[in-house]
Design a protein around this motif. Structure first.
Motif, mmCIF file in Angstrom:
data_model
loop_
_atom_site.group_PDB
_atom_site.id
_atom_site.type_symbol
_atom_site.label_atom_id
_atom_site.label_comp_id
_atom_site.label_asym_id
_atom_site.label_seq_id
_atom_site.Cartn_x
_atom_site.Cartn_y
_atom_site.Cartn_z
ATOM 1 N N SER A 146 46.182 53.021 40.298
ATOM 2 C CA SER A 146 45.264 51.604 40.095
ATOM 3 C C SER A 146 46.306 51.100 39.394
ATOM 4 N N VAL A 147 46.204 49.679 39.636
ATOM 5 C CA VAL A 147 46.790 48.505 39.030
ATOM 6 C C VAL A 147 46.002 47.297 38.801
ATOM 7 N N ALA A 148 46.155 46.912 37.294
ATOM 8 C CA ALA A 148 45.378 45.585 37.030
ATOM 9 C C ALA A 148 46.050 44.411 37.326
ATOM 10 N N VAL A 149 45.199 43.500 37.836
ATOM 11 C CA VAL A 149 45.953 42.233 38.101
ATOM 12 C C VAL A 149 45.252 41.109 37.221
ATOM 13 N N HIS A 150 45.733 40.639 36.208
ATOM 14 C CA HIS A 150 45.087 39.919 35.238
ATOM 15 C C HIS A 150 44.886 38.083 35.731
ATOM 16 N N VAL A 151 43.901 37.705 35.783
ATOM 17 C CA VAL A 151 43.895 36.331 36.367
ATOM 18 C C VAL A 151 43.201 35.482 35.268
ATOM 19 N N SER A 152 43.756 34.502 34.794
ATOM 20 C CA SER A 152 43.205 33.723 33.727
ATOM 21 C C SER A 152 42.735 32.210 34.307
ATOM 22 N N ASP A 153 42.540 32.254 35.622
ATOM 23 C CA ASP A 153 41.799 30.953 35.877
ATOM 24 C C ASP A 153 40.503 31.015 35.629
ATOM 25 N N ARG A 154 39.623 29.888 35.286
ATOM 26 C CA ARG A 154 38.152 29.634 34.991
ATOM 27 C C ARG A 154 37.567 29.708 36.533
ATOM 28 N N LEU A 155 37.286 31.034 36.871
ATOM 29 C CA LEU A 155 36.892 31.227 38.269
ATOM 30 C C LEU A 155 35.403 30.869 38.293
ATOM 31 N N ASP A 198 33.804 35.778 45.750
ATOM 32 C CA ASP A 198 32.961 36.472 45.196
ATOM 33 C C ASP A 198 33.537 37.482 44.316
ATOM 34 N N TRP A 199 34.273 38.158 44.911
ATOM 35 C CA TRP A 199 34.979 39.487 44.413
ATOM 36 C C TRP A 199 35.966 39.238 43.170
ATOM 37 N N LEU A 200 36.412 38.037 42.996
ATOM 38 C CA LEU A 200 37.384 37.773 41.805
ATOM 39 C C LEU A 200 36.811 37.539 40.658
ATOM 40 N N GLN A 201 37.579 38.203 39.548
ATOM 41 C CA GLN A 201 36.976 38.199 38.083
ATOM 42 C C GLN A 201 37.906 37.414 37.286
ATOM 43 N N GLU A 202 37.360 36.755 36.497
ATOM 44 C CA GLU A 202 38.096 36.404 35.334
ATOM 45 C C GLU A 202 38.681 37.493 34.524
ATOM 46 N N GLY A 203 39.887 37.473 34.016
ATOM 47 C CA GLY A 203 40.302 38.684 33.368
ATOM 48 C C GLY A 203 41.019 39.672 34.326
ATOM 49 N N GLU A 204 40.691 40.800 34.180
ATOM 50 C CA GLU A 204 41.405 42.123 34.981
ATOM 51 C C GLU A 204 40.697 42.301 36.209
ATOM 52 N N ASN A 205 41.550 42.311 37.363
ATOM 53 C CA ASN A 205 40.929 42.577 38.617
ATOM 54 C C ASN A 205 41.660 44.192 38.975
#
Length: 260
Positions: free
Chosen positions: A137-146, A221-228
């Motif tokens: 498992s790898v976490a990709v951190h997204v900071s966009d205001r999704l 819709d699967w994208l999450q703010e923060g860790e994915n």
């Protein structure tokens, strides 16, 4: 901390060791100490990705890194190492990264960070050796205001890329993104490649061995703010090829509806 507390510092420019682009700077403590002393923090945004496709970070990579740093609470960015004389690339960087609102809803490419062996840095998620039957498992951190972007129908799509070194076509792999099982939209094979001179000077291997890129089209819709969460499981290991299968790289591209 003492210099800040004594009021001796007005501006701090944190700079990561090595020459790799790193938007996951462990500077939360510095932000807290500097802001308590009414000082500014301008992280140095420079370096190159550990990737044989790039010798300089693209504007999409820089947008993502800048968004991540601003979400951490930095006061600005120190744009270092821009080639002189400036060309179209440099002027675009200066135009866009001077104001977060300019690049907030433009396509971004979030990259995972690699382990360099530096004892002063937190442990990095990649590379990972795949073992049969064991999820990696790898976490990709997204900071966009999704959430706000989805409400405005501003998201145009999302793309996930996963690079696995020494994969054999007779292996069997299972991929998930935020617990959604996904299948590749396309797969590319590469014999190998040399990384940029700067990435090699940063302490990483000079060559990326034979590998496959697995490309996935994701639902926004699967994208999450923060860790994915990206998970790769080798459900079958073709034993006659003994080399380790290595999960080397994960990237997440978020596309926006942009004016022409």
């Amino acid at each position: 901390r003492r210099w800040l507390a004594d009021g001796l510092v007005d501006l701090v420019v944190p700079n990561m060791p090595g020459m790799l682009l790193d938007a996951e700077m462990p500077i939360e403590w510095l932000l807290e100490a500097a802001h308590a002393a009414d000082a500014w923090v301008f992280p140095k945004l420079s370096g190159v990705p550990y990737d044989d496709r790039y010798h300089l970070p693209s504007i999409e990579i820089l947008r993502a890194a800048a968004t991540r740093l601003h979400a951490m609470g930095v006061d600005g960015l120190y744009l270092a190492d821009l080639k002189w004389p400036h060309g179209a690339r440099e002027y675009q960087i200066l135009r866009e990264l001077g104001d977060p609102e300019i690049h907030e809803r433009k396509t971004k490419l979030y990259l995972t960070v690699h382990e360099t062996g530096d004892a002063h840095l937190p442990t990095r998620p990649l590379p990972l050796t795949l073992k049969e039957g064991e999820p990696a498992s790898v976490a990709v951190h997204v900071s966009d205001r999704l959430d706000a972007a989805r409400e405005d129908a501003a998201l145009a799509g999302a793309h996930l890329g996963v690079r696995i070194v020494q994969h054999c076509p007779l292996d069997e792999l299972r991929f998930t993104f935020n617990d959604h099982e996904i299948t590749p939209a396309r797969v590319e094979h590469f014999y190998g490649g040399l990384v940029s001179y700067t990435a090699a000077r940063g302490g990483l291997p000079e060559r990326i061995n034979t590998h496959y890129w697995f490309h996935f089209d994701l639902q926004v819709d699967w994208l999450q703010e923060g860790e994915n969460s990206v998970q790769v499981t080798m459900t079958k290991h073709f034993d006659e090829l003994e080399d380790d299968r290595v999960l080397l790289q994960v990237e997440l591209e978020i596309r926006y509806v942009e004016p022409a």
